[in-house]
Scaffold this active site. Structure first.
Site, mmCIF file in Angstrom:
data_model
loop_
_atom_site.group_PDB
_atom_site.id
_atom_site.type_symbol
_atom_site.label_atom_id
_atom_site.label_comp_id
_atom_site.label_asym_id
_atom_site.label_seq_id
_atom_site.Cartn_x
_atom_site.Cartn_y
_atom_site.Cartn_z
ATOM 1 N N ASP A 47 0.849 -1.200 0.000
ATOM 2 C CA ASP A 47 0.000 0.000 0.000
ATOM 3 C C ASP A 47 0.886 1.252 0.000
ATOM 4 O OD1 ASP A 47 0.870 -0.125 2.614
ATOM 5 O OD2 ASP A 47 -1.113 0.063 3.524
ATOM 6 N N ASP A 86 -1.034 -6.224 -0.408
ATOM 7 C CA ASP A 86 -1.101 -5.531 0.883
ATOM 8 C C ASP A 86 -2.510 -4.979 1.092
ATOM 9 O OD1 ASP A 86 0.029 -4.612 3.178
ATOM 10 O OD2 ASP A 86 1.170 -2.985 2.249
ATOM 11 N N LYS A 115 -1.266 -9.508 2.881
ATOM 12 C CA LYS A 115 -0.597 -9.033 4.108
ATOM 13 C C LYS A 115 -1.514 -8.051 4.812
ATOM 14 C CE LYS A 115 2.924 -5.845 4.063
ATOM 15 N NZ LYS A 115 2.348 -4.786 4.916
ATOM 16 N N GLU A 184 8.911 -4.571 10.531
ATOM 17 C CA GLU A 184 9.380 -3.319 9.922
ATOM 18 C C GLU A 184 9.982 -2.410 10.985
ATOM 19 O OE1 GLU A 184 6.534 -1.209 7.481
ATOM 20 O OE2 GLU A 184 7.871 0.524 7.288
HETATM 21 O O1 KIV Z 1 3.340 -1.022 1.681
HETATM 22 C C1 KIV Z 1 4.500 -1.461 1.810
HETATM 23 O O2 KIV Z 1 5.349 -1.380 0.915
HETATM 24 C C2 KIV Z 1 4.820 -2.094 3.075
HETATM 25 C C3 KIV Z 1 6.262 -2.179 3.451
HETATM 26 C C4 KIV Z 1 6.796 -0.842 3.807
HETATM 27 C C5 KIV Z 1 6.459 -3.130 4.551
HETATM 28 O O3 KIV Z 1 3.949 -2.469 3.789
#
Ligand code: KIV
Length: 298
Positions: A47, A86, A115, A184
């Protein structure tokens, strides 16, 4: 040559062999194609697209439909890499049904897994998605969708009590059936502490070397992020932004100087046809707007 798609089993086998998984973000077809050809194991359609691709101030402003556009492009490109989608803000928090529907849309669009951010407080949602047959990666530490609560993009897990809280969240995700956890922005020692105490795969972004694989945002490693965020854990491997800007400047210079297009960029035709068209150009062209109907008012 046939390309073998990475699966959850491939990722577990990498860990069993003590080999690190290579994980990058991508949001578009060309970048995902180059990453896939380079042999990365996993691609996250993050995201973070809100900032990297749409110029938005944070990840809180991107929605499911925008994410689906990026996911479809990446899934089409990923012949080998395992694709993780995500789940954006409020696409899984409200209810189990919302979570299953959002995750299901990502899987239908070509993701291999989804995720979501948070530990104990999203464990029920993780269980619901897992029970629907979906592979789920958890995300702990600096979780940008909770930026208001965290008070900024800060390193997490900096003392033993905080490391133990992270561990309790990681255990809750493991019990809920997550196949992996992404940490993270946590100190390397904290990441090692968590990884050594859970059975699932543990990946890191800004979490040091003692994890099962490394994630980096592709714009950070390629040098084409437009913005001010520059995390210290990133190593720059290219200056794509500077190259692109230079190419546009040189193109503009050539157009303005009349050196582009040159003869080599023009289509050739038969010499006789060319002569006829050149001769026709000598005949005065009718005034613009003088043709039938042009500019006529009934
Ligand atoms: O959105 C994304 O790229 C992420 C990473 C920063 C872990 O969630």
């Amino acid at each position: 040559m046939s390309v073998r798609k990475v699966t959850v089993a491939t990722l577990a086998a990498l860990k069993a062999r003590n080999e690190k998984a290579v994980f990058v973000t991508a949001y578009d077809y060309p970048t995902a194609t180059f990453a896939d050809r380079a042999g990365v194991d996993m691609i996250l359609v993050g995201d973070s697209a809100a900032m990297t691709m749409l110029g938005l101030p944070s990840t809180l402003q991107i929605g499911l439909d925008e994410m689906l556009v990026f996911i479809k492009a990446v899934a089409r490109a990923a012949k080998h890499a395992f694709v993780v989608g995500d789940l954006p803000f409020l696409s899984y928090q409200p209810s189990d049904e919302t979570a299953i529907r959002s995750a299901g849309a990502f899987i239908a669009a070509g993701c291999d897994a989804v995720k979501c951010e948070g530990g104990s407080r999203v464990a029920r949602r993780v269980r619901a998605m897992v029970d629907a047959g979906i592979a789920v990666m958890g995300h702990l530490g600096l979780t940008p969708q909770s930026i208001g609560q965290l008070g900024g993009y800060r390193v997490q897990g900096k003392c033993l009590a905080a490391a133990e809280r992270l561990l309790r969240d990681a255990e809750a995700l493991e019990r809920a059936g997550a196949f992996a956890i992404l940490l993270e922005a946590v100190p390397a020692e904290t990441a090692a502490f968590v990884r050594e105490r859970v059975g699932v795969l543990v990946y890191g972004i800004g979490a040091g070397p003692h994890v099962d694989g490394q994630l980096v945002i592709s714009h950070d490693l390629l040098g084409n992020f437009v913005g001010d965020i520059a995390p210290r854990f990133v190593k720059r491997y290219a200056e794509v932004g500077a190259h692109v800007e230079r190419a546009f400047s040189e193109y503009a210079r050539d157009v303005r100087a009349g050196v582009f297009p040159g003869p080599e960029h023009c289509y050739e035709i038969d010499a006789a046809d060319e002569a006829l068209i050149r001769a026709a150009r000598q005949t005065p062209a009718p005034a613009v707007g003088a043709g039938a109907g042009a500019g006529a008012t009934p």
